[in-house]
Every structure is written in structure tokens, then in C-alpha cells.
Design a protein around this motif. Structure first.
Motif, PDB file in Angstrom:
ATOM      1  N   PRO A 462      41.767  12.223 -36.578  1.00  0.00           N
ATOM      2  CA  PRO A 462      43.085  13.064 -36.748  1.00  0.00           C
ATOM      3  C   PRO A 462      43.211  14.357 -37.302  1.00  0.00           C
ATOM      4  CG  PRO A 462      42.790  11.173 -38.097  1.00  0.00           C
ATOM      5  CD  PRO A 462      41.814  11.110 -37.233  1.00  0.00           C
ATOM      6  N   ILE A 463      42.004  14.873 -38.220  1.00  0.00           N
ATOM      7  CA  ILE A 463      42.205  15.962 -38.803  1.00  0.00           C
ATOM      8  C   ILE A 463      41.586  16.916 -37.961  1.00  0.00           C
ATOM      9  CG2 ILE A 463      40.742  17.311 -40.723  1.00  0.00           C
ATOM     10  CD1 ILE A 463      40.653  14.895 -42.310  1.00  0.00           C
ATOM     11  N   TRP A 464      40.740  16.411 -37.080  1.00  0.00           N
ATOM     12  CA  TRP A 464      40.208  17.410 -35.910  1.00  0.00           C
ATOM     13  C   TRP A 464      41.491  17.652 -34.924  1.00  0.00           C
ATOM     14  CZ3 TRP A 464      34.981  14.572 -36.094  1.00  0.00           C
ATOM     15  CH2 TRP A 464      34.137  15.099 -36.959  1.00  0.00           C
ATOM     16  N   ASP A 465      41.978  16.716 -34.476  1.00  0.00           N
ATOM     17  CA  ASP A 465      43.087  16.923 -33.736  1.00  0.00           C
ATOM     18  C   ASP A 465      44.192  17.863 -34.294  1.00  0.00           C
ATOM     19  OD1 ASP A 465      41.713  15.321 -31.730  1.00  0.00           O
ATOM     20  OD2 ASP A 465      42.823  13.344 -32.260  1.00  0.00           O
ATOM     21  N   ALA A 466      44.396  17.614 -35.466  1.00  0.00           N
ATOM     22  CA  ALA A 466      45.535  18.312 -35.875  1.00  0.00           C
ATOM     23  C   ALA A 466      44.951  19.967 -35.943  1.00  0.00           C
ATOM     24  CB  ALA A 466      45.760  17.998 -37.378  1.00  0.00           C
ATOM     25  N   SER A 467      43.723  20.171 -35.720  1.00  0.00           N
ATOM     26  CA  SER A 467      43.171  21.649 -35.683  1.00  0.00           C
ATOM     27  C   SER A 467      43.091  22.132 -34.287  1.00  0.00           C
ATOM     28  CB  SER A 467      41.963  21.708 -36.517  1.00  0.00           C
ATOM     29  OG  SER A 467      42.024  21.237 -37.973  1.00  0.00           O
ATOM     30  N   GLU A 468      43.703  21.482 -33.406  1.00  0.00           N
ATOM     31  CA  GLU A 468      43.731  21.860 -32.035  1.00  0.00           C
ATOM     32  C   GLU A 468      42.186  21.615 -31.390  1.00  0.00           C
ATOM     33  OE1 GLU A 468      45.500  25.554 -31.810  1.00  0.00           O
ATOM     34  OE2 GLU A 468      47.361  24.830 -32.773  1.00  0.00           O
ATOM     35  N   ARG A 469      41.541  20.497 -31.578  1.00  0.00           N
ATOM     36  CA  ARG A 469      40.185  20.288 -31.461  1.00  0.00           C
ATOM     37  C   ARG A 469      40.081  19.209 -30.297  1.00  0.00           C
ATOM     38  NH1 ARG A 469      35.819  21.922 -36.055  1.00  0.00           N
ATOM     39  NH2 ARG A 469      36.688  23.877 -36.505  1.00  0.00           N
ATOM     40  N   ASN A 470      39.746  19.277 -29.146  1.00  0.00           N
ATOM     41  CA  ASN A 470      39.294  18.038 -28.396  1.00  0.00           C
ATOM     42  C   ASN A 470      38.227  17.014 -29.021  1.00  0.00           C
ATOM     43  OD1 ASN A 470      39.207  16.025 -26.167  1.00  0.00           O
ATOM     44  ND2 ASN A 470      38.566  17.280 -24.705  1.00  0.00           N
ATOM     45  N   SER A 471      38.520  16.552 -30.064  1.00  0.00           N
ATOM     46  CA  SER A 471      37.521  15.836 -30.787  1.00  0.00           C
ATOM     47  C   SER A 471      36.728  14.754 -30.386  1.00  0.00           C
ATOM     48  CB  SER A 471      38.132  15.510 -32.173  1.00  0.00           C
ATOM     49  OG  SER A 471      39.204  14.568 -32.154  1.00  0.00           O
ATOM     50  N   GLN A 472      37.533  13.901 -29.522  1.00  0.00           N
ATOM     51  CA  GLN A 472      36.938  12.728 -28.817  1.00  0.00           C
ATOM     52  C   GLN A 472      35.572  13.271 -28.013  1.00  0.00           C
ATOM     53  OE1 GLN A 472      37.123   9.431 -29.668  1.00  0.00           O
ATOM     54  NE2 GLN A 472      39.088   9.173 -30.424  1.00  0.00           N
ATOM     55  N   HIS A 473      35.878  14.122 -27.231  1.00  0.00           N
ATOM     56  CA  HIS A 473      34.866  14.625 -26.162  1.00  0.00           C
ATOM     57  C   HIS A 473      33.824  15.222 -26.880  1.00  0.00           C
ATOM     58  CE1 HIS A 473      33.192  16.601 -22.848  1.00  0.00           C
ATOM     59  NE2 HIS A 473      33.452  17.673 -23.356  1.00  0.00           N
ATOM     60  N   LEU A 474      34.173  16.248 -28.079  1.00  0.00           N
ATOM     61  CA  LEU A 474      32.994  16.621 -28.805  1.00  0.00           C
ATOM     62  C   LEU A 474      32.358  15.794 -29.526  1.00  0.00           C
ATOM     63  CD1 LEU A 474      35.361  19.842 -30.259  1.00  0.00           C
ATOM     64  CD2 LEU A 474      33.563  19.815 -28.210  1.00  0.00           C
ATOM     65  N   VAL A 475      32.753  14.853 -30.383  1.00  0.00           N
ATOM     66  CA  VAL A 475      32.016  13.909 -30.821  1.00  0.00           C
ATOM     67  C   VAL A 475      31.005  13.164 -29.800  1.00  0.00           C
ATOM     68  CG1 VAL A 475      31.963  11.761 -32.099  1.00  0.00           C
ATOM     69  CG2 VAL A 475      33.561  13.599 -32.628  1.00  0.00           C
ATOM     70  N   GLN A 476      31.793  12.759 -28.721  1.00  0.00           N
ATOM     71  CA  GLN A 476      30.902  11.989 -27.633  1.00  0.00           C
ATOM     72  C   GLN A 476      29.508  12.971 -27.237  1.00  0.00           C
ATOM     73  OE1 GLN A 476      31.417   8.840 -26.315  1.00  0.00           O
ATOM     74  NE2 GLN A 476      29.469   9.308 -25.844  1.00  0.00           N
ATOM     75  N   THR A 477      29.718  14.365 -26.979  1.00  0.00           N
ATOM     76  CA  THR A 477      28.754  15.316 -26.630  1.00  0.00           C
ATOM     77  C   THR A 477      27.793  15.254 -27.965  1.00  0.00           C
ATOM     78  OG1 THR A 477      30.202  16.628 -25.384  1.00  0.00           O
ATOM     79  CG2 THR A 477      28.302  17.581 -26.152  1.00  0.00           C
ATOM     80  N   LEU A 478      28.007  15.409 -28.943  1.00  0.00           N
ATOM     81  CA  LEU A 478      27.007  15.420 -30.260  1.00  0.00           C
ATOM     82  C   LEU A 478      26.328  14.063 -30.261  1.00  0.00           C
ATOM     83  CD1 LEU A 478      28.913  17.261 -32.901  1.00  0.00           C
ATOM     84  CD2 LEU A 478      27.091  18.233 -31.333  1.00  0.00           C
ATOM     85  N   GLN A 479      27.111  12.890 -29.917  1.00  0.00           N
ATOM     86  CA  GLN A 479      26.287  11.420 -29.662  1.00  0.00           C
ATOM     87  C   GLN A 479      25.332  11.678 -28.733  1.00  0.00           C
ATOM     88  OE1 GLN A 479      30.162   9.066 -30.262  1.00  0.00           O
ATOM     89  NE2 GLN A 479      28.523   7.861 -31.005  1.00  0.00           N
ATOM     90  N   ASN A 480      25.682  12.485 -27.550  1.00  0.00           N
ATOM     91  CA  ASN A 480      24.812  12.194 -26.478  1.00  0.00           C
ATOM     92  C   ASN A 480      23.499  12.907 -26.729  1.00  0.00           C
ATOM     93  OD1 ASN A 480      26.695  10.461 -24.795  1.00  0.00           O
ATOM     94  ND2 ASN A 480      27.561  12.336 -23.986  1.00  0.00           N
ATOM     95  N   ASN A 481      23.758  14.051 -27.543  1.00  0.00           N
ATOM     96  CA  ASN A 481      22.512  14.852 -27.868  1.00  0.00           C
ATOM     97  C   ASN A 481      21.956  14.284 -29.152  1.00  0.00           C
ATOM     98  OD1 ASN A 481      22.605  17.444 -26.029  1.00  0.00           O
ATOM     99  ND2 ASN A 481      24.466  17.010 -26.369  1.00  0.00           N
ATOM    100  N   LEU A 482      22.161  13.060 -29.539  1.00  0.00           N
ATOM    101  CA  LEU A 482      21.476  12.515 -30.594  1.00  0.00           C
ATOM    102  C   LEU A 482      21.775  13.261 -31.912  1.00  0.00           C
ATOM    103  CD1 LEU A 482      18.780  10.537 -28.796  1.00  0.00           C
ATOM    104  CD2 LEU A 482      20.941   9.638 -29.362  1.00  0.00           C
TER     105      LEU A 482
END
Length: 845
Positions: A462-482
Motif C-alpha cells: 500500500p505504501i508503494w501503491d500510494a506512490s503511484e507505482r505498479n508495485s505488485q508487478h515490480l515485486v514479481q519482476t524482482l522475485q523472478n530475477n531472484l
């Protein structure tokens, strides 16, 4: 070189392997008996193992310089060289020339003495002996120069003195297996020096592949961050498994190949390894090569390892389809990008785990001291280095190698800033991964480095979302890249070196929003929002840069214009001088509120603005009460109250039980707390409850037994707590249960045996008099700490705890004996006579 494994057998003269130019084994044998020779039997055996073997018995060679280039290449490319010394060996100039060349190129030679002794070979100069006549004949003719003959004799003498020789004792089958075993050792991939924990990793991998046993062709992905041991595990698996397959191939560092030409080389190697009867690789493109090798593989069980995959295209360009290879084949792919595994038909995924503390210490000491234990004078420093490390194998090894042989003063100075001396190769690899990220992904990495490491994802989103970031997608990308991973509590974890690198790079870039915080402390001036921005190192030209995460310390003037910080999402305040949060501070959008080392009568006034978006409330220090309006915070997930050293919190408002989203409640060191709300069972999503050192707490409410999702319960230091045998009630999901120093615990809860997911159970400092036999049903228990001086025997059923790894009995001063079996115990701690330790010596690992 011919078309099949045996090119020609004309008159018994020539038996030779074929197509590939690279070999695993070179056999040096006179082979006078042709197909009946021991060398030919060995050759066939090695071929059946899937090895590429060069075996030649032609008699044409007379001189060193007459060795054909093809044969020299075969000898240079072979990993193992077998020299079979027979009665007729010395009569064969070709064999002697090959032996001299093998020594000249530093080949790994397996000397086999078949019908001769090392002494016969060693003393070729003597007038009498098995090889003497042959060398006398060499000297008597002008065909061979004395210098050449002397070189042969020196070669024979050298090999006869080698320690790894194999001598025929009348059992040809036994000698054959000894040679095969030695060849396996030599042709195995080099796994690495001082590896630890490999047996466990292989065992865990096997469980993953067994689970997908219904697949005719298994494709298994090994995923993990750089330096975590993916390649090491893949090599070990390859070395152990390759002999169970018809053919095998290991392609290293696939991700480093950048063009089609390099891929054709990889494809050629794959074909040479898997299908030796393919002749022509001069094809126009990768697709043609892939089609070319698919046809002869349909009936073969193959083991293929693709190491270091970075793109799906690399897999598609190399691997034959599942339909084109034999049933029972196994393909292993290692990668740092988990998304790749989802795009290429992977049967199952094995995620690399960090080393546990004991394995990490052993690995560190092996490289720092060349022994599995630390030197006594460095023991404390080893522990401190481990505390500051990420327990990832490669950085640990590089660090230990830097410290090896250095003084204690050097170690202490190096400890001050481990990250500044990060190994160049590791730093280069981390930088490469960072620069491959998009800008928003990089900013998310900065945020994690400064704020969100160890925080729950549900708080960060929710903090990232409040900062206008598509946070779920970004976190998933960082997870995919380990780069980022989530632990069992859904907390954000990241490699410690990446965290340090993130902070370093953020300082260079000065990112906007809230990635780079400042600490505003003890300032008496009139601070507007723009002035606070300057303090944080931010530009004042963009309204979006008004601080959303603020870290404060100490006293602040009432003249601070808090109305200009209405977008505040996270407030962390050290040594807050107020007894309640000043009403001028806007709490409207606040998601995280952390107040450390303060003294509060109440957190906020009852009639003040409520932080209705709050997810986490974390307070340390003294607090008298929590506001009743806390029950209105429908999104609140975490409450932490740490009362050390002293707090006056005597109770909790009943309204707290309205928090349906609350999953974590910690009330540590609240020594004045005597009661919990009677409706605490209404916290239907509570999973973690920590009441440690609430020493005046006397009983748990009846509704406690309704907390059916509870997984973690810590009652350590609750010395006055009366614990009913039935207090767990409907609770069956516990994983961690801590009764340490609960002095009134005399009998275990009645339904403890139903906690089938329980991993750790601590009963130290209790007055427990016996363990019921039902405790043996806790088959998933890994850690059991008892420590009751009233306990005399342990139930035999403890032997059923097949996952038990640690058993601590140090406080059981009256315990007289132990069961004969104790699961897969790795650690036993007792303070009784040695006989008790001897009881389990055979059962510990």
C-alpha cells in the motif's frame, strides 16, 4: 576418424572410436590379442557407460614426431588416460611413444599392470626381466635413436612409481571395476573445494524430482541468486547421475554465449556428447542443427544440464523437444530468473536455500583455516563475520579467502566495513543484475534497501501503491530475477550485499519520492515542507517530492508546519519527547507508525484524527494504554509493543478484538500486564502471538482456544501463568511453541499431539514431570528443548520423530537414560555423564 564407435577391425589390426574430435578416455594398450584383449573388454565397458573412448592398436608408429595430429588432439582432449602394461607392451613402439606424449602433456594416467609387476616395468634397463629383451632389441637396430629409447625408459620408470596404480591379482572383473571407478573420478566435473551441505541438497533435489515422477521426460529447474551454489549442485548431480543414463551432456555458462556462432559450438558439443554417430555439423543455423540431432535420440535416456540460462530462447535453441528423446530422460536447467522456468515445460522447480548457520560456519572455516572449526583466538570474530554476512556460499568463500593467514588486527579492521571490500567479481555480477533492471525496479530496490527489508509485503504494497507505482508487478519482476524473495512469513528478504549496493547507488543518484531518507534531529528552526526536503537531500522544485517517509529523532519545535506533510505514509520517531502524538501531525494516510524509546500516556487522543489506513503500529519504551479507537483501524495487521525496560501497560482495550485483519500481536516485556481481553478469540486471522516476559500475566481468556489460525505462540518468561491442559482448544496449526521458564507448566497440553505442523517446541525451565507417549506423533518436529529437572525418562516414541535435528536436555539434571533411536538427530546437548551421549552416537548425523 570413422563413422561408428568401431570403425574397422581389419585382421584384428585396428579398433578405433569415431566421429567426435573430443574424448573422455584414451586407452594406451598393445592389444596383440585383438577382440580378446583386456583392453578391448575395457573399451566396450566404457562405451556402454556413454563415454567417448579412443582405442587404437595399429602398429604403424615408430617415432614421437610421427604421432598423427588427430591422435595428439584425442590425447589432449581426453580427461583420463589408461596405460595397460602387459607382457607384450614393451614390444610396441606406438604404446611407448603414446606414453611419453601423455607425460609430456601432463595427462591424468591410470597405470594398469596386467600380467606384469611395477618392478618389471621400472627396471627395463636390466639384462634380465620381462621388458629387458624388447629394449635390447631396440638398442640393437638403427631404427630407434638412443635418446628416444631413453625417453621411453624414463616414462616407464615414472609411471611404475605412481601411487594410483592398479595391479592384476587374478580377478579380472574386480580390476575392471577398479579401473572404471578411477575413470569416473577423473572424468567427473570439478565441483569445488571444501563443499558443505551437498548431500542434503542432493537429497532435497531428489524429493523434488520424485514428486514429478509421472513425467516421461523430466525437466527440473534449479533457481537461486548468484553465488548460492546452483552450478555446484548441478555438477554434483551430474557426476552422480550420469552413469544411470545412456548419454549425458553438461553445458556450462550458457547465458554468456551471445550469438549464433557460439550457439552452434554449444550445439556441436551437445551432439558430440549425446549422439556420437552424427557426422556433419556444417549446417547453416541453430534450428537445422537442433533438427539434425533429434532423430537419433528418440530411444536414448539422456541426462542434459544447461547451466546459467538467462533467456528462454537459449533453452529453445538448445534442447530437443520432449517427444524427440527417450522416456526416463532428465533435463536440469539452472537460472537466476524463475520466470524462465515457467516458459519451457519445467516439471518441477528446486529453489536453492541459504546455508544454515552450522554449514556456513564450516564452509567459512574450511577456507579461512583449512579446517572445519575456527582457531580458538578467532572464534568470536568468526561469529561476528557470520552475523554480518548473508550466508550465501560464494561471498562467504571469497571473504574467508581474503582473511586466510591474516592477523587478528586485520580481521577486526576488515569487520568494520565488509561491504567496502566486496570481492570485485561479486560486485561486478551484482552491478550487472542491477543495471539490467528498469528504472522503477531500481527505485523499488532502493526502497527495500532503506526501509522494507524484513517488512511484510502486505505493509509495503500500500505504501508503494500510494506512490503511484505498479508495485505488485515490480515485486514479481524482482522475485523472478531472484533479487527479492519472500520468507515463510511473507517478509521481504534480499541479499545483504545487494542492500549495501542499493544504498551506495541511491546515494549517487539521489532518487525522488522517498527512496533516500534523512534523519531530522534536534532542530529548533522553523521548518516548512520545502526545508525538510532540503534536509532529506531532495529537490524542492517538484511537489511530488514532499516526504512520504520521515525519520525523526528527539525534540521538535511546535513551529514545524506539519500541515504541509499531509501525504506522510511512514513515520518513524526515535526518542519522541511527547506523551501523545501532536495533533498537528496528519495521520490520515499513515500506513506505518513506529515510535521508539518514548514515554506515552496514549498514542493519539481519542477525539484526534484516526490513522484509518494504518497497517503497522510498533512501539518500544513506556506506554500506559492503547486508545480505544484502535478498534476502528480495519486494515491494521501488526501490533508490536516492546515494554523494555519498563512499561505501565496493564491491559488492552476490548475494542482491540474488533481487528479482523490483525495477524501479528507482540506484547513483549509488558511486565505490568495481568489480563488479556476476554474476546481475544475474535481475532480470527491472528497467526503470531508473542507474550514473552509478561511476568504478571496469570491466565489466558477462555476464548483463546478459538484462535484456530495461530502458528506462533511465545510464552517465554510467563512465570506466573497458569496453563490449563485444554488451553489450546481448537488450535491445531502451531509451528512454534515456546514455554521456556513457564514455571507452572507441569503437564503438557492435552491436544499437543494434534499439532502435526509443529517444528520447534521449547520446554526449558518448566516443572514438567513426564512427556506423554503421544508426543511421538509430532513427526515434523525439528527442535525439542526440554530442560526440566523433574524429568527422569523420555518416552520411546521420541524415536518416531523422523525430522528431529536438535535435542537439548541441558536442564534435565535427573534424566538417567535416552531411547536407542532419535530420528536424524544432528545436535545433542546434555549435562549428564558421557554414557547418555554414547547412547545416541550411532543415531546422530
Amino acid at each position: 576418424m570413422g563413422k561408428s564407435p568401431v570403425e574397422e577391425e581389419g585382421n584384428g589390426k585396428s579398433i578405433i572410436t569415431s566421429a567426435p574430435q573430443n574424448y573422455d578416455v584414451f586407452i594406451n594398450d598393445a592389444g596383440k590379442e585383438g577382440k580378446n584383449s583386456f583392453g578391448f573388454v575395457l573399451y566396450q565397458k566404457l562405451l556402454l557407460m556413454g563415454l567417448r573412448v579412443y582405442f587404437d592398436t595399429e602398429e604403424e608408429l615408430h617415432h614421437w614426431d610421427s604421432l598423427p595430429i588427430t591422435k595428439q588432439d584425442a590425447m589432449r582432449s581426453s580427461s583420463a588416460h589408461i596405460a595397460i602394461f602387459s607382457r607384450k607392451y614393451a614390444e610396441c613402439p606406438r604404446c611407448l611413444t603414446e606414453l611419453s606424449f601423455m607425460l609430456a602433456i601432463g595427462a591424468k594416467i591410470v597405470p594398469v599392470f596386467y600380467g606384469v609387476s611395477p618392478a618389471d616395468v621400472r627396471w627395463a634397463r636390466r639384462k634380465e626381466g620381462m621388458y629387458a629383451q624388447a629394449f635390447a632389441d631396440f638398442y640393437s637396430v638403427s631404427t630407434y635413436q638412443p635418446k628416444e629409447i631413453e625417453g621411453w625408459i624414463r616414462a616407464l620408470n615414472h609411471v611404475a612409481n605412481m601411487k594410483n596404480r592398479i595391479i592384476f591379482d587374478g580377478d579380472a572383473e574386480k580390476m575392471l571395476m577398479n579401473i572404471v571407478g578411477r575413470v569416473k573420478e577423473i572424468v567427473s566435473l570439478e565441483v569445488g573445494k571444501h563443499c558443505v551441505g551437498l548431500d542434503e541438497a542432493v537429497e532435497n533435489f531428489e524429493k523434488v524430482t520424485i514428486q514429478s515422477s509421472s513425467e516421461d521426460v523430466k525437466i527440473v529447474g534449479i533457481v537461486g541468486m548468484g553465488g548460492c551454489g546452483k552450478t555446484t549442485l548441478a555438477k554434483e548431480l551430474y557426476n552422480r547421475k550420469r552413469w544411470d543414463f545412456d548419454s549425458s551432456s553438461f553445458l556450462s555458462s550458457v547465458g554468456e554465449t551471445a550469438n549464433e556462432s557460439e550457439f552452434r559450438k554449444l550445439q556441436r558439443k551437445l551432439a558430440e556428447d549425446l549422439a556420437r554417430d552424427i557426422e556433419d555439423f556444417r549446417l547453416q543455423n541453430v534450428g537445422q542443427q537442433k533438427e539434425k540431432i533429434s532423430h537419433p535420440l528418440r530411444s536414448k535416456r539422456l541426462l542434459i544440464v544447461l547451466d546459467g540460462i538467462e533467456h528462454v530462447d537459449q533453452v529453445n535453441s538448445l534442447l530437443p523437444t520432449k517427444e524427440s528423446i527417450g522416456s526416463g530422460s532428465l533435463i536440469i536447467i539452472t537460472t537466476r530468473d524463475i520466470s524462465i522456468t515457467k516458459c519451457c515445460g519445467i516439471s518441477s522447480i528446486y529453489e536453492m536455500e541459504k546455508l544454515d548457520r552450522s554449514h556456513a560456519k564450516q564452509l567459512f572455516c574450511l577456507h579461512a583455516f583449512s579446517q572445519p572449526r575456527s582457531a580458538t583466538e578467532f572464534e568470536d570474530l568468526v561469529e561476528r563475520f557470520l552475523e554480518n554476512s548473508d550466508l550465501t556460499p560464494l561471498p562467504l568463500v571469497r571473504l574467508a579467502e581474503q582473511l586466510c593467514g591474516k592477523s587478528r588486527d586485520y580481521w577486526e579492521s576488515h569487520l568494520l566495513d565488509i561491504s567496502s571490500d566486496l570481492d570485485e567479481h561479486i560486485k561486478e555480477e551484482l552491478l550487472s543484475r542491477f543495471h539490467a533492471l528498469e528504472t522503477e525496479e531500481q527505485e523499488l530496490l532502493f526502497d527495500i534497501s532503506f526501509f522494507f527489508y524484513g517488512e511484510k509485503l502486505s505493509l509495503a504494497i500500500p505504501i508503494w501503491d500510494a506512490s503511484e507505482r505498479n508495485s505488485q508487478h515490480l515485486v514479481q519482476t524482482l522475485q523472478n530475477n531472484l533479487i527479492v524473495e519472500l520468507d515463510h512469513e511473507n517478509r521481504i528478504r534480499m541479499n545483504r550485499h545487494l542492500i549495501n549496493l542499493g544504498k551506495e547507488l541511491a546515494g549517487q543518484r539521489k532518487p525522488c519520492r522517498f527512496s533516500l531518507p534523512g534523519i531530522v534531529q534536534n532542530q529548533q528552526a522553523d521548518y516548512s515542507a520545502s526545508q525538510i526536503q532540503k534536509n532529506l537531500g531532495l529537490s524542492v522544485t517538484d511537489a511530488r517530492q514532499i516526504p512520504r517517509v520521515l525519520v525523526l529523532k528527539g525534540e521538535f519545535s511546535n513551529r514545524v508546519r506539519w500541515n504541509e506533510t499531509t501525504d506522510l505514509l511512514w513515520l518513524r520517531w526515535y526518542d519522541c519527547p511527547h506523551t501523545t502524538i501532536p495533533p498537528a501531525i496528519s495521520l490520515q494516510k499513515l500506513i506505518v507508525l513506529q515510535l521508539f524509546n518514548g514515554a506515552f500516556n496514549n498514542i493519539w487522543l481519542h477525539n484526534a484524527e484516526q490513522p484509518t489506513q494504518l497497517r503497522e503500529l510498533n512501539i518500544s519504551g513506556s506506554i500506559r494504554k492503547l486508545p480505544k479507537s484502535i478498534g476502528q483501524l480495519q486494515y491494521l495487521q501488526t501490533i508490536v509493543v516492546d515494554g523494555w525496560p519498563d512499561t505501565n501497560l496493564k491491559g488492552l482495550p476490548e475494542e482491540l478484538c474488533q481487528l479482523k485483519s490483525l495477524s501479528h500481536l507482540t506484547l513483549r516485556w509488558c511486565r505490568a500486564l495481568t489480563l488479556l481481553p476476554k474476546d481475544i478469540g475474535n481475532l480470527i486471522n491472528l497467526q503470531h502471538l508473542d507474550l514473552s516476559f509478561c511476568s504478571q500475566l496469570k491466565e489466558l481468556p477462555q476464548s483463546f482456544k478459538e484462535l484456530v489460525l495461530l502458528q506462533h505462540l511465545d510464552l517465554q518468561g510467563c512465570g506466573n501463568l497458569g496453563i490449563s491442559p485444554h488451553f489450546l482448544g481448537k488450535i491445531t496449526s502451531l509451528k512454534h511453541l515456546n514455554f521456556k521458564d513457564c514455571r507452572k507448566l507441569r503437564v503438557l497440553p492435552a491436544n499437543l499431539a494434534s499439532q502435526v505442523s509443529l517444528r520447534s517446541l521449547c520446554l526449558e525451565g518448566t516443572t514438567l514431570q513426564e512427556l506423554p507417549n503421544e508426543v511421538g506423533r509430532l513427526t515434523n518436529l525439528e527442535v525439542l528443548e526440554i530442560g526440566s529437572p523433574y524429568l527422569r525418562i523420555l518416552p520411546l516414541s521420541i524415536g518416531n520423530m523422523r525430522n528431529l535435528k536438535k535435542l537439548n536436555l541441558e536442564g534435565c539434571t535427573n534424566l538417567t537414560s535416552l531411547p536407542n533411536t532419535l530420528g536424524v538427530l544432528r545436535q545433542l546437548s546434555v549435562n549428564k555423564p558421557r554414557v547418555m551421549k554414547e547412547t545416541v552416537k550411532e543415531n546422530t548425523v
